[in-house]
Each structure stands twice: as structure tokens, then as C-alpha cells.
Design an enzyme around this catalytic site. Structure first.
Site, PDB file in Angstrom:
ATOM      1  N   GLU A   1     -13.812  12.967  35.287  1.00 26.71           N
ATOM      2  CA  GLU A   1     -13.654  14.347  35.754  1.00 26.71           C
ATOM      3  C   GLU A   1     -14.835  14.706  36.643  1.00 26.71           C
ATOM      4  O   GLU A   1     -15.976  14.385  36.318  1.00 26.71           O
ATOM      5  CB  GLU A   1     -13.660  15.265  34.519  1.00 26.71           C
ATOM      6  CG  GLU A   1     -13.343  16.710  34.783  1.00 26.71           C
ATOM      7  CD  GLU A   1     -13.570  17.567  33.532  1.00 26.71           C
ATOM      8  OE1 GLU A   1     -14.510  17.278  32.747  1.00 26.71           O
ATOM      9  OE2 GLU A   1     -12.809  18.525  33.346  1.00 26.71           O
TER      10      GLU A   1
ATOM     11  N   HIS B   1     -17.903  16.493  38.104  1.00 30.69           N
ATOM     12  CA  HIS B   1     -18.969  17.289  37.501  1.00 30.69           C
ATOM     13  C   HIS B   1     -19.925  17.805  38.569  1.00 30.69           C
ATOM     14  O   HIS B   1     -21.138  17.838  38.365  1.00 30.69           O
ATOM     15  CB  HIS B   1     -19.725  16.459  36.455  1.00 30.69           C
ATOM     16  CG  HIS B   1     -19.038  16.405  35.127  1.00 30.69           C
ATOM     17  ND1 HIS B   1     -17.898  15.657  34.913  1.00 30.69           N
ATOM     18  CD2 HIS B   1     -19.297  17.023  33.923  1.00 30.69           C
ATOM     19  CE1 HIS B   1     -17.503  15.804  33.650  1.00 30.69           C
ATOM     20  NE2 HIS B   1     -18.333  16.619  33.032  1.00 30.69           N
TER      21      HIS B   1
ATOM     22  N   ASP C   1     -18.550  12.652  30.693  1.00 29.82           N
ATOM     23  CA  ASP C   1     -17.835  12.908  29.441  1.00 29.82           C
ATOM     24  C   ASP C   1     -17.562  11.633  28.648  1.00 29.82           C
ATOM     25  O   ASP C   1     -17.217  11.700  27.463  1.00 29.82           O
ATOM     26  CB  ASP C   1     -16.504  13.628  29.723  1.00 29.82           C
ATOM     27  CG  ASP C   1     -16.719  15.044  30.228  1.00 29.82           C
ATOM     28  OD1 ASP C   1     -17.872  15.477  30.357  1.00 29.82           O
ATOM     29  OD2 ASP C   1     -15.713  15.730  30.506  1.00 29.82           O
TER      30      ASP C   1
ATOM     31  N   HIS D   1     -15.215  15.825  25.950  1.00 28.55           N
ATOM     32  CA  HIS D   1     -14.431  16.564  26.951  1.00 28.55           C
ATOM     33  C   HIS D   1     -13.634  17.633  26.214  1.00 28.55           C
ATOM     34  O   HIS D   1     -12.728  17.326  25.433  1.00 28.55           O
ATOM     35  CB  HIS D   1     -13.505  15.561  27.663  1.00 28.55           C
ATOM     36  CG  HIS D   1     -12.572  16.117  28.682  1.00 28.55           C
ATOM     37  ND1 HIS D   1     -13.003  16.730  29.845  1.00 28.55           N
ATOM     38  CD2 HIS D   1     -11.204  16.147  28.735  1.00 28.55           C
ATOM     39  CE1 HIS D   1     -11.937  17.087  30.572  1.00 28.55           C
ATOM     40  NE2 HIS D   1     -10.839  16.751  29.910  1.00 28.55           N
TER      41      HIS D   1
ATOM     42  N   GLU E   1     -11.227  19.624  26.734  1.00 28.70           N
ATOM     43  CA  GLU E   1      -9.765  19.682  26.784  1.00 28.70           C
ATOM     44  C   GLU E   1      -9.084  18.659  25.883  1.00 28.70           C
ATOM     45  O   GLU E   1      -7.890  18.775  25.583  1.00 28.70           O
ATOM     46  CB  GLU E   1      -9.289  19.498  28.236  1.00 28.70           C
ATOM     47  CG  GLU E   1      -9.592  20.656  29.152  1.00 28.70           C
ATOM     48  CD  GLU E   1     -10.976  20.596  29.809  1.00 28.70           C
ATOM     49  OE1 GLU E   1     -11.877  19.905  29.276  1.00 28.70           O
ATOM     50  OE2 GLU E   1     -11.157  21.237  30.849  1.00 28.70           O
TER      51      GLU E   1
ATOM     52  N   HIS F   1     -19.697  23.628  32.273  1.00 28.31           N
ATOM     53  CA  HIS F   1     -19.208  22.406  32.933  1.00 28.31           C
ATOM     54  C   HIS F   1     -20.053  22.049  34.160  1.00 28.31           C
ATOM     55  O   HIS F   1     -20.112  22.810  35.122  1.00 28.31           O
ATOM     56  CB  HIS F   1     -17.748  22.570  33.352  1.00 28.31           C
ATOM     57  CG  HIS F   1     -17.237  21.350  34.043  1.00 28.31           C
ATOM     58  ND1 HIS F   1     -16.902  20.194  33.374  1.00 28.31           N
ATOM     59  CD2 HIS F   1     -17.048  21.079  35.354  1.00 28.31           C
ATOM     60  CE1 HIS F   1     -16.518  19.284  34.238  1.00 28.31           C
ATOM     61  NE2 HIS F   1     -16.587  19.790  35.449  1.00 28.31           N
TER      62      HIS F   1
ATOM     63  N   GLU G   1     -25.072  19.402  30.590  1.00 26.30           N
ATOM     64  CA  GLU G   1     -24.583  18.061  30.908  1.00 26.30           C
ATOM     65  C   GLU G   1     -25.503  17.350  31.906  1.00 26.30           C
ATOM     66  O   GLU G   1     -25.768  16.150  31.782  1.00 26.30           O
ATOM     67  CB  GLU G   1     -23.160  18.121  31.463  1.00 26.30           C
ATOM     68  CG  GLU G   1     -22.101  18.399  30.388  1.00 26.30           C
ATOM     69  CD  GLU G   1     -20.689  18.451  30.944  1.00 26.30           C
ATOM     70  OE1 GLU G   1     -19.842  17.688  30.463  1.00 26.30           O
ATOM     71  OE2 GLU G   1     -20.436  19.260  31.849  1.00 26.30           O
TER      72      GLU G   1
END
Lengths: 252, 252, 252, 252, 252, 252
Positions: free
Chosen positions: B33, B35, B44, B120, B122, B176, B181
Site C-alpha cells: 500500500e 505510504h 505494513d 494494516h 483494513e 497513515h 509508521e
């Protein structure tokens, strides 16, 4: 972040590489599966990923996707069977759906050409179905894609086989954990091979059918289907060089 | 081959570690994904795998499984959305089935305790379903298993948040690609972060609902939901230390 | 038959309302789930249906579909868990497929705008997947639809929370069966609430992870995650008024 | 909260009613489907729910579950077809899975006896499959359950048919939206029937096969398959009385 | 290789017959199911295949596909039930998916018209779903197809019934293994009928509901639902002649 | 009705044969697939069924089930590809589910031993999955079954290959529609072979990978992958005799 592994790129750099649809995505698919007492569980992941990276480096027009690590159930006559501790496999449907979704996700970025680099024999037909359905689904959206499906060992020539097996080749069917895979691993991940644990056995022989539930007595107790004893990193280099060159020549 | 990563073990060593059913399998699940322009696509995956390895090293009684790399579709308000190039996601069903099969494959080796380490957001509910169904299926076979599901960030304390965000925390919802992160990645994979490309933006604000198809205009054009500008490797260390210590203390 | 509930219309009247594709269909999705000894099992259905009806009445351009009554499995930390008698839940896949089909059936009538009004936290991600796939499927047929997904509580402001909880708010996480839901039910269905049975407990506290199979000892024996004791119909009115007004203002 | 509808009970009261496994759960399953210009879209839900409630009231040992509202696709020769605006149907698989999950969720509470009260002809075979699979799955867990599947109209006797149709009965096949359903609705929900809009037509006649896609020209333009003109609430009472008495006598 | 059975043609001859899309494919779907002690397990396959072949021979514009032999689970009140040895049935989903795929495979050859000739009552609704979904899928690809679904017995007239049952007809519901099917089999496969084993029983009577698991005590011990004793090949001829003529007249 | 084909038995005779669980069920699985202009579309069904019948006749303890006629998608390098008119294939999932259900239906009659006799290479892995899952499902019910999966050609010896191909064997990979299959068909169904249409071509050569969508240009225009010109019924007899004898010797 200058890598052929797309997951190591930032999204803007990736976007710029793929937006014209002329980059080829190499998707390694492997398995977590015993390969004898002398080797780790992940050759079927590491080898296709290694090959994909070398191919992409030479090509200049390819990127390597993160591998799908867990593959279809190991079969007795090709991988020793799904009952070995460490052999960690998913159903055909799970592999098919997961690979299908992954391919279509890359299509959504604009990619149109794929090479699925398979490292585990048992995956093949489920990857066929994933590829076939992905092509059909993309077409419903008005998008034509092309998915090549290859198993790296199909690029090894008879000449190389003779060179690697000067005393005779027992056949592809029993190469699981044998000289070919072990030699490649000695070349690319020697830290994951311990030749002192290699068990020298004659090639396994199997009846001309399969049985479920599988019978562990059919399989050598070491888990390999032939002897890895004569594996060397040099042989691994010969094999890799040929596979990488062959794939590059065909799709480069 | 002395590793906490089970895929780096040979099968006999693995078998000896797990056969009594008292080893805990740590299964990282992530996503590919975007970032932000300053970071790779794989935090992630790398973060939960890193945490899992450190936890396993301290524990002495845990092994880390190969991560499931592709996760559920990125959502606008937590990951920027599933329309960014590089964001490469699978359906809920595929993730659920794949994780379900992987857990049950480890059960077949004799394992009874699992910690799914999610990286992650989701993924969460699909992992809930995978875990719930795996427990039920194992029970039909007369086997009781226990599956812990955790997202590493839930082990970060308010104290650490204050320390990391001395000027105030904008909230988890917009982290995010932000300071948390990015700091962790600076600590564990500085080669995959390029702070010169970090875009300094105010925290994203979203309406109290979601819409499908998603509206890219809701998302900052950099793809992060808050600014990563103040990320440092030191902050990453604080966060990791706390998460790892917390997980060890709870399950060690 | 003059109703905002579309199921109470005859088909010709319905057809005339929706044929230009400018009517919005409100689809309540709930759950049958314990909400403590003082309340019925259906607040998660009745509340979103009530809100949807009030919104539709104000709008003049919306219709309310029959609710999907059975939702995804109650989780310990948000709904007490799926082991309570009366908590009657379906798998993620069943909810996803059922909601997906229902949305596409309304699309076939000519509808293009949907608001899914969720009343059960655990449903969210499966409704995300249903909405995402419905949008994609409609698009394959050349039809663009828009599906809004909202949980009514996300329209409650900090101001209202302060007014409802003058002594301090324990947080959304533990509101299951607490003051918010109970107050709303006292307002709209007082016959389904018996405050004499309400159990006054401190807010539940949970570890930062989930476990499967769930541990009933984590949950207060009453099944609520905080105390409903201070619920009143008046508070229910404040909450409803704000949610309804907010939804109308946003989508009206 | 003293109701035969289980969703209107609090969980502790429900638990006490079902814990010995001797309560029978009545599960109405219907459809949202056009029933002519004179009637709402929900008779197939409201009628079986009404019957189930009356049966449960008489029995003292039964509870009524929230209905499954959306059913299988309306067919031309039994329900007019799936192309009418307002006819809102799900796939066979979705209905099957949803009903299967719902039955098994009630099994988890300790229930062992079920009566599925069907109100929509087209649901039947998918409910057969749901029931059959639920029985098999429960058995794998060591639990024996019994699921009765009935369509309420099968409890109407020839005598009542003669009384309701003194001028002759055109047959069950064309009763969709005709005298039987309309009479029942006039009895239980007169507010959802407007006899001034009832269209007096001769019974539909169909060829001895089906065709896909369906041909709307086969169906009377009103959507009913016979005339509802002679429906009365009194006839509705006769029918209901007989169905309710018959079900009670059989299972009470 | 001059046959109406397409599987007996070579591919080039087949191609030439179907390439203009004006050939109709007849697809027999049956079941392997007990039909009493006097008859084989395959009448539900052989009869529709026989009828399809005769229809195709007369038409000149139709071809018969290989039958789908295994059908949906036999039900007590129509086929005796799924617990008889020899009754060998698949799930609804399997039948649906298999038939769906088969229809779409013939579409890929250029065929646009299909007649599914059903020989087993319980298949009907799953074939409805298969046909409906095949039509929808083809349409997504821009292809309009037409699928007729018929059960051969629906072409038998009241006149023929009177002729076959001069002493009165017990009704379609109990014809399983009775005079109709047995007479047809005596005509087309006398070697698969042994009338000396036919059991002469009164017609079965059933309550107005179904139960799962089914109760074998509901079913005559011979497995037929009425007596086959008066079956003759001549009656079989009358029935076949009428069905074949009726289907030809309608679709020829 | 004295037949080794179980579908030609009445249910009571069948029951008596299988009730002790010592009868082996032979299940032929084939495909409808072009085999060149000189042969029908059904060799992959007829050959395994023929072999199964001969094996059962010799054994005295085996019965042959009705074949599963439609198989997995023909692949370019083994069957010419799924784009030939007449090649009529189902998805992997459909084949898997259908075969799984069929096996478990025979288990329900008391059978415990199965031999799946495959006649179409592409089916293999999906039959592996069906067999593996059937074994696992039966085990959940406390039943141990054994499923042998064989492809008849694996019982042909090198000696016979030399005898059949005195001028040299081009390899199994290109035998589709070639001497082996054609010879067998000339022996068992000469009416379905027309040698005057046989096209004499050199063996096909393929690259070491697959591509989707497949490229028809890879395949000889006749559809066979090698020449059938030297096929004879006598060669067919040699092959059949060896396969039948080998299977009998192994499992008799």
C-alpha cells in the site's frame, strides 16, 4: 529505493514506471514446504524471487512483485506430501483467488503484461485458472492483458542437465530437495543449507497413481525424493544462469 | 539456520520445536500500500514482521511464519484508498480464506497457539473471521486452538504518544504514512525511506461516512493522511520498544 | 400506502418514484444481538431504520428499504461477543453477499444512489466490501452507482456527547448497551426497554488484542460494556435529532 | 417485553426460554416482490410472520425469529418475474447461506427444533438446501437438530379453497397477488391494500416451460397472475384460521 | 459420426454446424436416483437424453449435449429422499455452477439458443439460477443468449394422462418410479426394467411440509411413490410421442 | 440389469453389493474436447469408462459410476486449448466441487474405496483437491475413506510405447489426439473415428511456458498435437490390455 522490487519503491516512482502499461510485472509464487533436513522451508519462494529479480535487472522494463509465499498442497510424488511438519499449504481455491486478486490489482495500476514465476510444481494448475479468469475479467472491463505462466525449471536445457548430473539424471519427477534445488540454494542462500545434514538416498520410486489420504511410507524419511549429496553452488550458478538468460531472451 | 523465522529452519528442526504444541506461531499480516512519496509500499508487512521477530527472539518459545503480504483493500480514511498506483490489495474473501488455510496448516503440524500480528488496519475484520472459522474448524476435528489477533499500534501507550507528538497528536485515524509508521521505518529500514520527499501537510479531515466509488479528492495528493515530517529513527525506537515489550509481557 | 418505507408501496407507485434514478435508497443494516437484560435484541435494527425513516421523511427524495436484520458476528470488545444467547449472527461472507445482492437488485429498478445506514459496528468492513463490489459489478454493466456507507453514531458531535455524559464519556468502544443506545431506544421503543433491569456497572476494560475463541470472562455478566443507568428518552431525542439533522444536511 | 417475537425479548429472558432445547424457533422467510398495483411489496414477509406469531401464541413453546425479508428471484410463472420495479431479490446462494447461518446461530443458543415458515414459493429449494446443510453441519458437532420447512399455503384445504372460490379455483400456480394473498393482507394489513387499484384480469396462462431472460409479455401488466377482485378480509380470516390451526395441530 | 449427439461429432463438423449461432443446443440434466427395485438408477438421465435426441432428429437444427448426470438431492416427497443407497446427488451449488459453466462453454463456440431438458424435479430451481446467471454473464460480454428450461413431463396433456391412467391419476407428486417413468423406460430401455420386481403399492401420502433430516418412515419401502405395476411400453410410447411432438412443435 | 455399471442396477441390488463397504467404486472423469478432425469429442470420457468397466468385470468387487463428462479447461500444450469449437470445459472450482460431492454421495451409501479413473490430463490437480477434501470431510464424520487417483496412460509401459511407436515416440506431452488415443478409440469405438480425415503432422513444439489468453497460432490447425496417422485398432488393444491388466494387478 532504487530496486527492481516494486514494494521497495515509493508509489510515485512506481506510478511513473508503470503508467504507460509497458512495464512487465514479475510475480513469484512459491510454497512453504519441507526440502529435506539440509535445507530451509522456503526454496520455492526464494528461488523464483531471485530469478525474477535478476531478470528484471537485466531487462530494465520489468518490476518484481512481492511473492505469494504459501502455495498449493504438496503432493507425495512431487514434494513429499502435505503431512510433513513445516509443509504449510493452502487450498487450491485460496491460492487461485489470492493470485487472481493480486494480478487484477496490478492491472488496476495500468499494468498489462505479467509473468508469473512459479517455484512449486503443485501450484501450476491453480495459477492457470487464476490467470485465465483474470484475463477474462479484465476483458469484461475492456482491458486486454497478457499473463505468462512459467516454472523456472522448464528453462533448464538437456545440456545443463547432463553437466549437472554427469552420472545420469533420475528425472524431473524426483528432483524435490535434490541436486537442482539444493545447488541453487547453495548459490543464492548458502546460509539456509547445511550439507552436513544432507541425506544420500537413491531416487524415490512411486507407483503410477496417487492415493488419498497419502501414505507417508511412500516417501523417503528425509523428505527429499532424490539425493542432494552432489549439489554444489557452482552447479547452482549454471542452472540459474541458464534460466535467467532463457527468460530474458524470451521476454526481455 | 538458527532463526526465529520458521521458513529458515529445516523441517526436522522445526518439527522438534513445535511437536509438543507449546510453541506459539506469530503470523504477520500486512499489505502492499502506498505510504506517501517518501516511503516504500511495504511498511505494513515489514513492521509486523520485525516486531514478531523481536518478540520471538525474547520469548524463546515462539516462531515467526512467513508474512501474508497482500492485504484487504485500502480505505480512504485509513490508508488513502484503493485507487493509488502501488496500492495492491485483495478482496476480503481472498484474505480471509488464505489466512484461514495458513492457520489450519500450522495446526496440522501440532501448533495450538497463534498470534496474528496485523500491520494494516483494513485487514482486521477479515482476520477476525479467519480466526473465528479456524477455531471452529479445528474444534470439529477435536482440536482446541487459541488465536490472538493484535494490531501492533494498540500496544502504544498514551505516554509514548505524548513523547512522539510533543506538539499534540492528530489522532490514530490519520496516522497513515505519518510520524508513527515513518519513524518505525526509519529505525528498521532507513534505506526504504527518503525524508527529502516527505510532504508536510496538515492532518486530513474526513466526513463522517464513506463513499463508493471512493472520491480521490478526499485524500491529500501525497497519499499520507498526516505529515511525516517530524519522524525520526529515535521515535521509531521508542515505539518499537514499547510494542515489543508490551507483546512480550502479555504473551511471553 | 403513503410511506417512506418502500416495501409498503405498491410497485407502480414505487416505479414512478424511482424511475428517473434520482431517488436515494436508504438501506438499514443491523444485527440481532444482546444489549443487556434491560433491552430487546433488536436495537441495531430498529435504530438505523428509525433514523432512515426520519431522514427520508424530511428529504422527500428518499425511500427506506426493508432492513437487513441479521448482521456480522458480535465481537467481545464492541458487542459483548458471539456466545451470548440471543446474539444471532451470520458469517462475514453471508452478510457481504446478501447486502451485495440487495443493492444490485435496487440498481436493476433504476436506482443509482444508496445510503447504507449501519447500526452494528461489526458489520462495517463487510458492508465496505459489499458496496465496493456492487459498484464494480454495476460498472461492468455500464452503470455508475454511488453507495454511501455510514454508521449513525458517527454523526454525534462532541457537544452532544458532553451533554449526554455530563460526568464524562467512557469512550465509544464501550457504548454497547450503554447510555447512547438505551436512550435512543427509550425514545423510539420504550416498550422494549425495562430500566428496572438495567445493571449499573463501571465501563468494561479490555486488553489491546482479541482472542479466539473469545473468553466470556472478559465481558461484564450483564452483557453491556458500560452502564445504561443514566439513559433517558430525552437524551435519546438529543442524539436522534442530531444524527437525523446531520444526515439530512449532508445528503438531503 | 412479553412477546413471541424473540427479538423483542431481552437476552436473559430469551436464554431462560430456550436453554433446555425444547423451544421451537419459527423462522419466517419471505420476499420483497410486486403483488399488483393494489398491494404493498411485502406480503410474502408479513403473512408468514403473522402466521408464525399466532402459532407461537397458541403453542406457548415457540418463539418467532426476525424474518429473512429478501428472498430468491421471482419467477414469471409464480411471482411475475424478476424484472418488475419493486421486486427485489437475492441469488439462490445468498439466500441459502444467509438462512443456513441464521439457523446455526440459533442452534448455538441451545435450540434444536425449527420451523421455517416460507411465504415465497421461489425460496423453497434454497431453503431445502440451507436446512439440509445446517442439519449436516450440526451433526458434525455432535448436535442433532430438526428443521421443518413449510409453505403456509400447503395447509389450506380443498374445502376452504371451495369456500373462497365459489365460482371455481384457477389453481395454485396463478395465485400470485390474487384472492388468497390479497384476502389475507386485507385481514392483517388492510392499510397496505387498496382495492380500488385492484385489476380484474382472467387467470394468466403460461407455456409449459420457462425462458431466460424472461419475457415480460408473458405476464399480465398488473403483475398479478389472477384477479384479486373478489378478495375480502373475511376470506383472509378463513384462510389464516385454517393455516394457523393446521400448523398448531401438527407441531403444537 | 452422423449423430445428433454433438460429442460424437468431430470438432470441425461441429464447428460448421454451430458457427452461425442458429443451432439450438439441447442439454439434458438428470440424476442418479433410486426408482424402485424394478428399475435402474438412471431414468432421470436416459429419458431426457432420449427425448432430446428424438427432438433433435426431427428438427434438423438442434444438437444434443452430453447430459449432466448427477443432479440435486432427491427429496422425500418427489424422489423418495437422499438416504437411499444408489441415490447419488450433489449440492445445489455444485449443480448450479457446473450447469452454468457448461452453458457458457457452449456460448463460447457461438451458440445462442439452449434448451435445458430436465429429467429430475429437484434440479429445477438450481437450473433456473444457472440459466439466469449464464444469461447475465453473457450479457456482460455483449452476447444475448436465450435459455429455455423445461421438464419433459410438463408436455404431457390431460388427455394422455387419462389414457395412461384409465382408473384415475394419483397426481404428479407421487409419480416417482410409477407408471409414467416405468412405461417410458420399458419403451426405451426395457433391459433396465424388471417388472417382476415391481412392487404394487397404493400412492404415498405425505404431510404438507418437509423435515430435515428426512424421515425414511414417510417413504414406501420400495422407494417408489406409487405403483408401477400397470406400466407398459405402449404407454411409454404414448407419453414419449406427445412430449417429443410438443417440444418440436414449440421450438422446432 | 447384471452390469458393472452401477447406474444400470436397481437400488436394492446395488445396496446389497455395497453395504459391507468392500466394493470399490470406479469413477471415470473425462472431458468434452476436440481430438482432431478424425475423431469425436468424447474420447476422454469413453476411454476411462471403458477401462473402468473392463477392470470391474475382472475384479468382481468393483462397480463403475456414471462418468463426470465435462472436465477442466483444455490447455494449449496438452489438449490444444480452450478456444476450439467443441472443446466444452468447466472451471476448476466447478469440477472440484462436483467431483467432491459425487464421491461423498457414494460414501453415504457405505462405500469406502474409490478409484477415480481420469481420462483428461488437465483434470488432475482439481481431482487431487476434490479427493483430498473428500477424505478430510469424511474423517470429520468419523469415516475413513481411500481415494486412488489415476490417469490410465500412466499404466502404459516403455515396452508398449516402443511397440506402438517403432519409429520413435515423440513424448507424452504431444499425444493429444495422436496415435495412443486414436488407436484406443479405433478399438473401442471405431464408429467415432474416421481415419480418412486424420491429418498427418509433425509433433507440435511449444515454448517452455504458457500464455493467457492462449495463442491459437501455437497449435496445429487440426487440433491434434501429433499425427494419428499410424493409429490402428491393434495398437489400441495392446494399450488397453496393458492398462486394464495393470490396474487389475494393482487394485484387484
Amino acid at each position: 529505493m532504487n530496486s527492481v522490487k516494486l514494494a521497495e519503491m515509493d508509489w510515485m516512482s512506481y506510478r511513473d514506471r508503470v503508467k504507460d502499461g509497458e512495464c512487465t510485472i514479475l510475480l513469484p509464487v512459491g510454497a512453504i514446504e519441507q526440502h529435506g533436513p539440509h535445507m530451509s522451508l522456503n526454496p520455492d519462494v526464494l528461488i523464483p524471487e531471485h530469478i525474477a529479480c535478476r531478470v528484471a535487472e537485466r531487462s530494465g522494463n520489468m518490476l518484481v512483485a512481492p511473492p505469494i509465499a504459501y502455495g498449493y498442497k504438496s503432493q507425495v510424488k512431487s514434494g513429499g506430501g502435505n503431512f510433513f511438519p513445516g509443509t504449510t499449504c493452502v487450498s487450491g481455491r485460496s491460492l487461485e483467488e489470492y493470485a487472481y486478486d493480486v494480478i487484477l490489482a496490478y492491472v488496476a495500476h495500468g499494468n498489462r503484461e505479467f509473468i508469473v514465476v512459479n517455484g512449486h510444481f503443485e501450484n501450476s494448475m491453480f495459477l492457470v485458472e487464476a490467470a485465465d479468469r483474470a484475463v477474462e475479467h479484465a476483458r469484461l472491463s475492456g482491458i486486454e492483458i497478457k499473463v505468462v505462466l512459467l516454472s523456472y525449471w522448464d528453462f533448464i536445457s538437456a545440456t545443463t542437465i547432463e553437466k549437472v548430473f554427469p552420472e545420469g539424471f533420475s528425472g524431473w519427477a524426483v528432483e524435490h530437495g535434490g541436486v537442482l534445488e539444493t545447488s541453487i540454494m547453495l548459490k543464492i542462500h548458502p546460509e539456509l543449507v547445511d550439507m552436513s545434514k544432507a541425506v544420500d538416498i537413491p531416487p524415490a520410486e512411486f507407483p503410477p497413481y496417487d492415493v488419498f489420504p497419502p501414505d507417508p511410507a511412500w516417501v523417503p524419511s528425509s523428505g527429499t525424493l532424490s539425493s542432494p549429496a552432489k549439489a554444489t553452488a557452482e552447479k547452482g550458478k549454471w542452472i540459474l544462469d541458464e534460466c535467467i538468460a532463457g527468460i530474458c531472451r524470451t521476454f526481455g
